[in-house]
Design an enzyme around this catalytic site. Structure first.
Site, PDB file in Angstrom:
ATOM      1  CE  LYS A  80      -8.784  -0.620   5.553  1.00 49.53           C
ATOM      2  NZ  LYS A  80      -8.455  -1.816   4.673  1.00 49.53           N
ATOM      3  CB  ILE A 113      -1.003  -0.021   1.177  1.00 53.28           C
ATOM      4  CG1 ILE A 113      -2.115   1.014   0.986  1.00 53.28           C
ATOM      5  CG2 ILE A 113      -0.329   0.216   2.514  1.00 53.28           C
ATOM      6  CD1 ILE A 113      -3.075   0.666  -0.111  1.00 53.28           C
ATOM      7  CB  SER A 120      11.245  -0.331   5.369  1.00 56.91           C
ATOM      8  OG  SER A 120      11.154  -1.649   4.852  1.00 56.91           O
ATOM      9  CG  ASP A 128      -7.469  -5.325   5.258  1.00 57.29           C
ATOM     10  OD1 ASP A 128      -6.994  -4.575   6.117  1.00 57.29           O
ATOM     11  OD2 ASP A 128      -7.166  -5.251   4.054  1.00 57.29           O
TER      12      ASP A 128
END
Lengths: 314, 314
Positions: free
Chosen positions: B90, B14, B36, B168
């Protein structure tokens, strides 16, 4: 003192054991009607449906709802819609969203909504909260274990979706814990044990996190035999507090402390009268949030089938 | 215009598909660092851990978190604790309680917390909300069906407890629906289908109630093949509105309406910049409440095992 007429809706075990004696003992309330499809109690006007009671008795300003959580929303919304003050047994609803809706409805109607958590009114609850105030919390351990056959005989609804299973008693512990703890917890993990023939858990292990690395554990179990255990143990930087018997008794470092309080349900009706008098509501969904979080975040596992009559086990 | 340095935490699908291009296109933000463990992107300073980034770069005032929900709370709390504004992918957390905690922490710190719901920024969302305003709603039907192998390849976390499974994507529909509907819904029933080898549901059927007998239905399914269906159909007293393609396209009585909007993620970063500028937060847990209610109130059933590689099916 103003005496408020009150109607009691749902005449089951908790109504007979707790609500009716507590209303009878409280000079602020007069039990003017009951609502029960299976008959009410001797000497009190009964209606089979809440709609019929609300229509027949516009003079009754307060309603206390004790039926199971799934049908409670419709009754509560109807009572608020008819301009009554409403008191809800715990848990206040089958979903968080419906409780938040009722709170908004009560606010819009200018009526009192009281979402009760009876364990917050256990005899030692205030003393425990006061003792913990300002102390650094090191560890929390909750054990809430009872024999479902003893405490919920024939209550089929607790095994249905929305009945919450072992969280029906377990939410009492969570409501008491969130009252007395000076810090806030959030669930970080859970294991929910579902009997293979049931839609609700018979046991649950929960883990919570608090500030500064605080970890809290709770174990709920309905398979307890040989006497119930309803206790919360909280270790602080100075000593250890223990609540036993569901919050009725308080111990500090093993020494029992004397506490004085009117008891859970008498205290609930005192509070309902105060809220009506003050024109306020009291709706705290935190215990239900923890339960919903446990269902959402928890691992669900299947365990042995449960039968109300142990002889049925094949 | 002030340009705000921002750090992006979690460089997965994403982040690469949406966040990085949207930040690059927004003149209000400059991507100053990434976090990361598996390497960042070419030309941007990367840290393996968020703690290291917060320590090394006190000059970066804003942080956007895209990692899965379970580890998100610790990262968000650390960033707020270090005085940064925080934007959350989200769902905003793995539990409702933790999101409410973050909201309180942001308020106490005087920092912006933005719990994003990207589907609320779909191209036709504002137009749908405006069209529905003031209309009587007769029926609501949500279909949110996609091929999990196509849309979540190798995302093991979505199958773990807290990963939410089909919720999800489903929570996107709920976030969009609660934005555009002029009335409020609460869950009344659900069936959640768990593959026998997975800890999260692959499908869910939900029923909601609204005012005046309104009933809403939602069907989420990850077993969809032959193209995804992400649509909401709302029947009003005058006509029927339909959102398709996740809210990108709007139809009234079958006729497509022209809509103009910058798209989901560009719009999210616009909003984040506005919130920082205004010193405000935007945290709405309602979509997560509906999901938690579904896990709590729903019936959980076991369905056929799911394998990422269909060849594995025995």
């Amino acid at each position: 003192m103003t005496v408020t007429d009150i109607a009691l809706v749902g005449i089951g075990k908790i109504a007979r054991d707790q609500h009716i004696p507590s209303i009878a003992a409280d000079p602020a309330f007069y039990l003017a009607a009951t609502v029960s499809g299976s008959g009410g109690i001797v000497g009190v006007e009964n209606h089979a449906e809440i709609g019929a009671m609300l229509a027949a008795r516009p003079d009754i300003p307060a309603v206390s709802l004790t039926m199971p959580p799934v049908p409670r929303f419709a009754a509560a919304s109807a009572a608020l819609g008819a301009g009554r003050h409403v008191m809800l047994e715990k848990p206040p609803g089958a979903s968080i969203a419906e409780v938040l809706k009722l709170e908004r409805q009560a606010r819009a109607a200018g009526k009192t909504l009281f979402a009760t958590w009876h364990s917050r009114h256990a005899e030692a609850a205030d003393a425990a909260r006061d003792w913990l105030a300002g102390k650094a919390i090191r560890a929390v351990r909750v054990d809430w274990k009872e024999d479902v056959r003893k405490w919920h005989p024939g209550q089929d609804w607790i095994w249905q979706p929305g009945g919450l299973g072992v969280f029906d008693p377990g939410i009492n512990a969570l409501s008491l814990l969130s009252k007395i703890l000076p810090v806030s917890l959030h669930l970080t993990g859970a294991t929910l044990s579902f009997p293979e023939n049931r839609a609700a858990p018979i046991a649950a292990d929960l883990t919570f996190a608090g500030p500064d690395g605080l970890r809290a554990e709770a174990v709920f179990d309905w398979r307890q035999e040989g006497g119930e255990i309803w206790q919360i143990e909280i270790e602080t930087d100075s000593s250890t507090l223990k609540l036993t018997e569901g919050g009725a008794r308080l111990h500090v470092d093993g020494a029992e402390q004397s506490v004085e309080a009117p008891g859970e349900y008498p205290s609930l009706y005192r509070r309902f009268a105060e809220l009506i008098e003050a024109g306020q509501s009291d709706v705290d969904v935190e215990p239900l949030v923890h339960v919903a979080d446990a269902f959402m975040l928890g691992r669900h596992i299947a365990v042995a089938a449960f039968h109300d009559d142990p002889q049925e086990i094949s």
